[in-house]
Design an enzyme around this catalytic site. Structure first.
Site, PDB file in Angstrom:
ATOM      1  N   GLU B  60       0.805  -1.225   0.000  1.00 33.65           N
ATOM      2  CA  GLU B  60       0.000   0.000   0.000  1.00 33.65           C
ATOM      3  C   GLU B  60       0.834   1.270   0.000  1.00 33.65           C
ATOM      4  O   GLU B  60       0.431   2.287  -0.570  1.00 33.65           O
ATOM      5  CB  GLU B  60      -0.963   0.009   1.195  1.00 33.65           C
ATOM      6  CG  GLU B  60      -2.181  -0.888   1.034  1.00 33.65           C
ATOM      7  CD  GLU B  60      -1.890  -2.354   1.253  1.00 33.65           C
ATOM      8  OE1 GLU B  60      -0.781  -2.685   1.728  1.00 33.65           O
ATOM      9  OE2 GLU B  60      -2.762  -3.192   0.965  1.00 33.65           O
ATOM     10  N   HIS B 129     -10.700  -5.568   9.859  1.00 32.05           N
ATOM     11  CA  HIS B 129     -11.214  -5.395   8.496  1.00 32.05           C
ATOM     12  C   HIS B 129     -12.576  -4.713   8.463  1.00 32.05           C
ATOM     13  O   HIS B 129     -13.259  -4.772   7.453  1.00 32.05           O
ATOM     14  CB  HIS B 129     -11.338  -6.764   7.809  1.00 32.05           C
ATOM     15  CG  HIS B 129     -10.052  -7.265   7.234  1.00 32.05           C
ATOM     16  ND1 HIS B 129      -8.902  -7.372   7.977  1.00 32.05           N
ATOM     17  CD2 HIS B 129      -9.722  -7.675   5.986  1.00 32.05           C
ATOM     18  CE1 HIS B 129      -7.940  -7.844   7.205  1.00 32.05           C
ATOM     19  NE2 HIS B 129      -8.405  -8.024   5.996  1.00 32.05           N
TER      20      HIS B 129
END
Lengths: 329, 325
Positions: B60, B129
């Site tokens: 990322e 998440h």
């Protein structure tokens, strides 16, 4: 500059001495309290910047970390503009809003000056991606210190450069210390270029205390980057001063600094010039005097420059100036 | 007018703008050959090719960083971060670079970047998440933070975002991709940074955005049956925040509930409530209530997880409290 003529040797000398005098003046300004924040001097590493910029063409771009005064100058930024930015003046390259660690001038293909260790690697990969995507012939030199090669960004960016075959030269200035931690205390491999081998990237090591050797290595690296893909170059160098001003330097022995200072890139280069018959002591002394005078004029100009106005406080926060930022809550 | 899903709306916005502007390319994990983990970019790889639809490694930091770098050179990258939880790994790039480069370098740099990322809980994905991290990104000057909730707003705002030069975090909600709504057949844009009244009412102001808009619309239906007409202001953009419609509505209703899906402490509700009390003190008939996820990590167990996320009943209850009924 291709280091084939007397003129080039003298130009390289002049550039290194200019950086040295510029940095000494910065230290003085800092001690006077005129430069705030952090100040990271490039003294000792001048040959690296001079060699890199000499090897770059109009299609090459440079991005670096926070020790950026030297390359800012070799990329073409005037000393007075560098001083002005460090003094926080409106005439600085970033209008006095960036400071020492954030010099940049996109007109000089110089993309900063980035103060988060290792952050310039993903950004540099992105510059290379942008040029490649737009089918431009441009390549990027992304400088980093040895300390930056231990951070995640290094591995993410170097890996991506190979996966996407980006036109980039990863240039590690190995000055032996990441702040005060010696390379071998922080990096699993102290020969940094071996890290690039893990990603299948062609690599080389050069003497970072000699501008001609840096030039030659960067020239080859840029050719490779443009024609084949990423290249990793490790330039061996040493910073003569602390990591930043106020560094107590408990981590290295004064004798080690003395030993490296014997190989001062400027002193050595002076010897080479004299040996090659490209100049004499008096001629070189004359160059020194001239630079000293030029730096004094540049420093005075910056010192006398105006501060940015209060209208600059909110300026350039957004491209869209219809965005009204709340100033009171 | 066509009825389409939010997935289709975002997909159409990207497709149309990519057709119109070659400077736009998209990059991210599994967006190409796979077609996007939420299938937003299905078909893009075959149509636009690997150069404009770039599958990346799972990294990322460099996804965001390389997108920023490419944006500096004049490209218009759209970086997809698979979920906003992973955007934490790109936080330095978004916060220290995308948001700051223009300002810090005295206006020399432009970062016409979009980072698309879905957030939200309620799918039993566990604590790491399931987060709604919008508020922390909205904290930073220099960014635009968009979080639209309807197909019309998603399409129109994403298209508008792709035609301006500031860095944008475009926050989607993973449970809203199937949400349907009307969009015009032809070209249209929705202006950025404008809150929108999604339901008119005279009795109470509900300020919300993203998935909670739909929860609030459900709550408003229940309230209407009990004779309470709620006005719903959809913020749509968290930064820059458009408070005018909120103030206007509050001055009419004199009471407000702010509803968000993220954590309550230092959240969107705190900001809205603070601004309302500063601007509308003389109009206040009740303290502003904040409804948010409970102040806890979201558990895997379905019953526990659902208990921690606001629903229509929570909103109805809060509205009645500020109405003193």
């Amino acid at each position: 500059m291709n280091f084939r003529s007397k003129q080039d040797y003298l130009e390289a000398y002049s550039q290194m001495v200019t950086i040295r005098r510029l940095e000494e003046k910065c230290a003085e300004f800092y001690q006077q309290g005129k430069i705030g924040g952090f100040l990271h001097l490039y003294i000792g590493q001048e040959a690296v910047a001079v060699g890199i910029s000499a090897a770059m063409s109009e299609h090459d771009h440079l991005i670096t970390a926070y020790r950026d005064h030297g390359v800012a100058y070799t990329q073409g930024m005037e000393p007075k503009v560098i001083f002005a930015e460090l003094l926080g003046k409106a005439t600085g390259c970033s209008k006095g809003k960036g400071g020492s660690m954030h010099l940049a001038d996109t007109r000089l293909n110089f993309w900063g000056g980035h103060a988060i260790v290792g952050a310039q690697l993903p950004l540099g990969a992105g510059l290379a991606l942008g040029f490649k995507y737009q089918k431009k012939p441009d390549a990027v030199v992304c400088m980093m210190g040895d300390g930056a090669t231990n951070i995640g960004y290094f591995h993410e960016a170097v890996n991506l450069s190979k996966v996407w075959n980006l036109p980039i030269v990863w240039l590690c200035e190995n000055n032996q210390y990441g702040m005060g931690t010696a390379v071998e205390r922080a990096s699993a491999v102290s020969e940094i270029r071996r890290k690039a081998e893990g990603y299948g990237i062609t690599n080389d090591r050069c003497n970072g205390m000699n501008p001609a050797e840096v030039y030659k290595a960067v020239k080859r690296a840029l050719k490779h980057a443009r024609e084949e893909g990423p290249f990793f170059l490790e330039a061996m160098t040493y910073r003569f001063h602390g990591h930043s001003m106020g560094d107590p330097e408990r981590y290295r022995d004064p004798s080690e600094i003395r030993k490296w200072r014997e190989d001062d890139p400027i002193g050595d280069w002076r010897q080479i010039i004299i040996e090659k018959g490209f100049g004499t002591e008096p001629e070189l002394n004359q160059i020194d005097d001239q630079i000293m005078a030029e730096i004094a004029v540049a420093a005075q100009w910056a010192d006398e420059s105006p501060e940015p106005g209060m209208d600059e406080l909110f300026a350039d926060l957004y491209a869209d100036d219809s965005i009204v930022v709340s100033r009171e809550f | 007018m066509a009825q389409i899903t939010i997935r289709e709306a975002i997909s159409q916005a990207l497709w149309e703008e990519m057709e119109a502007n070659e400077k736009i390319f998209i990059m991210g994990e599994e967006i190409g050959v796979w077609g996007g983990t939420y299938a937003v970019t299905r078909g893009f790889y075959d149509h636009f090719g690997a150069d404009r639809v770039r599958d990346t490694p799972i990294a990322e930091g460099v996804i965001a960083g390389a997108a920023i770098g490419a944006a500096l050179t004049g490209c218009r990258p759209v970086a997809e971060i698979m979920t906003i939880n992973f955007a934490l790994l790109a936080m330095d790039m978004i916060v220290n670079h995308a948001a700051k480069l223009r300002y810090m370098f005295g206006g020399q740099f432009s970062v016409p970047l979009i980072v698309r990322t879905p957030g939200g809980g309620g799918r039993q994905l566990g604590a790491t998440h399931s987060q709604t991290l919008d508020a922390i990104f909205a904290h930073f000057p220099g960014l635009r933070v968009l979080a639209p909730a309807t197909p019309y707003d998603c399409k129109g705002m994403l298209k508008a975002a792709l035609r301006q030069d500031d860095p944008v975090l475009f926050i989607e909600n993973a449970t809203l991709y199937q949400k349907r709504g009307e969009v015009p057949d032809g070209e249209f844009l929705v202006p950025l940074g404008k809150s929108d009244i999604k339901r008119s009412g005279k009795d109470v102001t509900i300020v919300t955005y993203s998935k909670m808009l739909h929860v609030c619309l459900d709550a408003a239906k229940q309230l209407a049956k009990q004779g309470i007409e709620a006005e719903i202001v959809d913020l749509r953009t968290l930064r820059p925040l458009d408070m005018e419609p909120v103030f206007e509505s509050f001055k009419k209703t004199n009471r407000a509930v702010v509803v968000e899906e993220g954590y309550p402490t230092f959240g969107v509700g705190a900001e809205i409530a603070a601004r309302i009390q500063a601007e509308c003190f003389d109009y206040m008939d009740a303290p502003v209530r904040r409804i948010a996820q409970l102040d806890v990590n979201l558990p895997y167990n379905r019953t526990l997880e659902q208990a921690a996320i606001p629903n229509a009943d929570t909103v109805v209850k809060a509205v009645k409290e500020v109405m003193y009924v």
